[in-house]
Design a protein around this motif. Structure first.
Motif, PDB file in Angstrom:
ATOM      1  N   ALA A  61       1.246  -5.827  -8.315  1.00  0.00           N
ATOM      2  CA  ALA A  61       2.569  -5.518  -8.845  1.00  0.00           C
ATOM      3  C   ALA A  61       3.415  -4.704  -7.874  1.00  0.00           C
ATOM      4  CB  ALA A  61       2.440  -4.776 -10.170  1.00  0.00           C
ATOM      5  N   GLY A  62       2.866  -4.360  -6.709  1.00  0.00           N
ATOM      6  CA  GLY A  62       3.676  -3.692  -5.695  1.00  0.00           C
ATOM      7  C   GLY A  62       3.284  -2.258  -5.435  1.00  0.00           C
ATOM      8  N   GLY A  63       4.250  -1.492  -4.925  1.00  0.00           N
ATOM      9  CA  GLY A  63       3.988  -0.120  -4.516  1.00  0.00           C
ATOM     10  C   GLY A  63       3.629   0.798  -5.673  1.00  0.00           C
ATOM     11  N   GLY A 113       7.255  -6.931  -4.474  1.00  0.00           N
ATOM     12  CA  GLY A 113       7.448  -5.892  -3.474  1.00  0.00           C
ATOM     13  C   GLY A 113       6.358  -5.891  -2.429  1.00  0.00           C
ATOM     14  N   ALA A 114       5.753  -4.722  -2.211  1.00  0.00           N
ATOM     15  CA  ALA A 114       4.699  -4.602  -1.209  1.00  0.00           C
ATOM     16  C   ALA A 114       3.526  -5.519  -1.506  1.00  0.00           C
ATOM     17  CB  ALA A 114       4.230  -3.154  -1.122  1.00  0.00           C
ATOM     18  N   GLY A 115       3.309  -5.820  -2.794  1.00  0.00           N
ATOM     19  CA  GLY A 115       2.239  -6.745  -3.152  1.00  0.00           C
ATOM     20  C   GLY A 115       2.473  -8.125  -2.573  1.00  0.00           C
ATOM     21  N   LEU A 116       3.716  -8.601  -2.632  1.00  0.00           N
ATOM     22  CA  LEU A 116       4.027  -9.890  -2.023  1.00  0.00           C
ATOM     23  C   LEU A 116       3.955  -9.800  -0.505  1.00  0.00           C
ATOM     24  CD1 LEU A 116       4.841 -12.837  -2.251  1.00  0.00           C
ATOM     25  CD2 LEU A 116       7.237 -12.116  -2.316  1.00  0.00           C
ATOM     26  N   CYS A 117       4.339  -8.662   0.058  1.00  0.00           N
ATOM     27  CA  CYS A 117       4.281  -8.505   1.516  1.00  0.00           C
ATOM     28  C   CYS A 117       2.872  -8.752   2.044  1.00  0.00           C
ATOM     29  CB  CYS A 117       4.745  -7.112   1.925  1.00  0.00           C
ATOM     30  SG  CYS A 117       6.506  -6.802   1.671  1.00  0.00           S
ATOM     31  N   VAL A 118       1.862  -8.268   1.332  1.00  0.00           N
ATOM     32  CA  VAL A 118       0.481  -8.480   1.764  1.00  0.00           C
ATOM     33  C   VAL A 118       0.154  -9.971   1.752  1.00  0.00           C
ATOM     34  CG1 VAL A 118      -1.935  -7.998   1.241  1.00  0.00           C
ATOM     35  CG2 VAL A 118      -0.234  -6.196   1.020  1.00  0.00           C
ATOM     36  N   ALA A 119       0.630 -10.684   0.732  1.00  0.00           N
ATOM     37  CA  ALA A 119       0.415 -12.130   0.692  1.00  0.00           C
ATOM     38  C   ALA A 119       1.154 -12.821   1.832  1.00  0.00           C
ATOM     39  CB  ALA A 119       0.865 -12.684  -0.659  1.00  0.00           C
ATOM     40  N   LYS A 132       5.455 -14.305 -11.234  1.00  0.00           N
ATOM     41  CA  LYS A 132       6.728 -13.802 -10.742  1.00  0.00           C
ATOM     42  C   LYS A 132       6.503 -13.201  -9.365  1.00  0.00           C
ATOM     43  CE  LYS A 132       8.765 -12.782 -15.254  1.00  0.00           C
ATOM     44  NZ  LYS A 132       9.314 -11.715 -16.155  1.00  0.00           N
ATOM     45  N   VAL A 133       7.267 -13.677  -8.386  1.00  0.00           N
ATOM     46  CA  VAL A 133       7.120 -13.190  -7.021  1.00  0.00           C
ATOM     47  C   VAL A 133       8.492 -12.823  -6.463  1.00  0.00           C
ATOM     48  CG1 VAL A 133       5.063 -14.600  -6.644  1.00  0.00           C
ATOM     49  CG2 VAL A 133       7.282 -15.491  -5.960  1.00  0.00           C
ATOM     50  N   GLY A 134       8.517 -11.853  -5.573  1.00  0.00           N
ATOM     51  CA  GLY A 134       9.779 -11.476  -4.953  1.00  0.00           C
ATOM     52  C   GLY A 134       9.680 -10.114  -4.303  1.00  0.00           C
ATOM     53  N   LEU A 135      10.672  -9.823  -3.485  1.00  0.00           N
ATOM     54  CA  LEU A 135      10.782  -8.519  -2.817  1.00  0.00           C
ATOM     55  C   LEU A 135      11.937  -7.781  -3.477  1.00  0.00           C
ATOM     56  CD1 LEU A 135      10.177  -9.538   0.921  1.00  0.00           C
ATOM     57  CD2 LEU A 135       8.531  -8.838  -0.823  1.00  0.00           C
ATOM     58  N   ASN A 136      11.612  -6.963  -4.457  1.00  0.00           N
ATOM     59  CA  ASN A 136      12.619  -6.327  -5.318  1.00  0.00           C
ATOM     60  C   ASN A 136      13.086  -4.977  -4.805  1.00  0.00           C
ATOM     61  OD1 ASN A 136      10.170  -5.040  -5.762  1.00  0.00           O
ATOM     62  ND2 ASN A 136      10.611  -4.603  -7.913  1.00  0.00           N
TER      63      ASN A 136
END
Length: 263
Positions: A61-63, A113-119, A132-136
């Motif tokens: 879910a991100g940072g 967010g950061a979670g998608l960045c790792v992917a 749901k994916v994206g850099l929010n």
């Protein structure tokens, strides 16, 4: 331990972000565990492919909001400069890029967010259709980090990445795959099996060549043709002396599946 490590007999390793209560948030502890796991694998001569996934219901879910709020407070009240902290934080998670074999991200749930960045830091991605994916970041009032702006532009192209980054919107996995973020979108329950099948195909190829290709794709992405040709010629020169090529040629003549020794 917040990152699980599961070894398969065929040289495939599954790394699992494992903090489901916080939806596998990007914490310092999680980063340390991922960095330690990649360090353990980096010198494994038998490693052929890695799958990175998350314990359901999310990929990540991100940072970590607690960390972000603490850094914001320290910056406002103490004049703290978080540059060094963030650079070290990125490095923990981007250690997946240091692995010498392809890494397949099995995005089995939300990746934000950061979670998608790792992917995005992985070589290949399979995504759940309804994830749901994206850099929010822009919707939080935070500039993107973890290589997000650099990676996304190289995967989606400048204009599409700009739209994602400026708006901070989240999209369904099916739409993300259609735009090129992932190889394909499948039902959530099929994400890990499909990623493992892809990793199996990679593991069945010449390990020497695949490791060379990992480096080639990383070093020639922004190179001119002459540089790319020089790299290819040097790698082929190495290939001619390998047992993998000997086996591949023999299998071709005998019309059978090759069994590459990886040397």
């Amino acid at each position: 331990m917040s990152v699980g490590l599961d070894r398969h007999d065929d040289g495939i390793v599954v790394l699992t972000l494992d903090d489901p209560e916080r939806r596998n948030a990007m914490t310092v502890d999680m980063g340390d565990a991922l960095r330690d796991a990649t360090a353990e694998l980096r010198d494994d001569a038998g490693l052929r492919a890695v799958v990175l996934t998350g314990t359901p219901p999310a990929f990540s879910a991100g940072g970590d909001l607690d960390m972000l709020e603490d850094l914001a407070r320290r910056t406002r009240e103490e004049g703290y400069d978080a540059t060094g902290h963030m650079r070290a934080f990125y490095g923990r998670f981007l250690s997946v890029r240091d692995l010498p074999v392809p890494v397949v991200a099995a995005i089995n749930g939300h990746a934000v967010g950061a979670g998608l960045c790792v992917a995005l830091a992985c070589d290949l991605r399979i995504v759940a259709e309804d994830a749901k994916v994206g850099l929010n970041f822009s919707r939080l009032g935070l500039h993107p980090g973890m290589g997000g702006s650099w990676l996304l532009a190289r995967i989606l192209g400048h204009q599409r990445a700009a739209e994602w980054l400026y708006t901070g919107r989240l999209v369904r996995g099916a739409e993300a795959a259609a735009q090129g973020l992932a190889l394909e979108a499948v039902p959530a329950g099929d994400v890990l099996p499909r990623a493992l099948a892809l990793a199996g195909e990679i593991a069945a190829a010449s390990p020497v060549t695949v490791r060379q290709l990992k480096r080639t794709l990383a070093t020639t992405a922004d190179a001119d043709l002459d540089t790319a040709l020089a790299r290819e010629a040097a790698c082929q020169a190495v290939s001619y002396g390998t047992d993998d090529l000997r086996e591949g040629l023999a299998a071709g003549r005998e019309r059978r599946t090759p069994d590459f020794p990886g040397r």
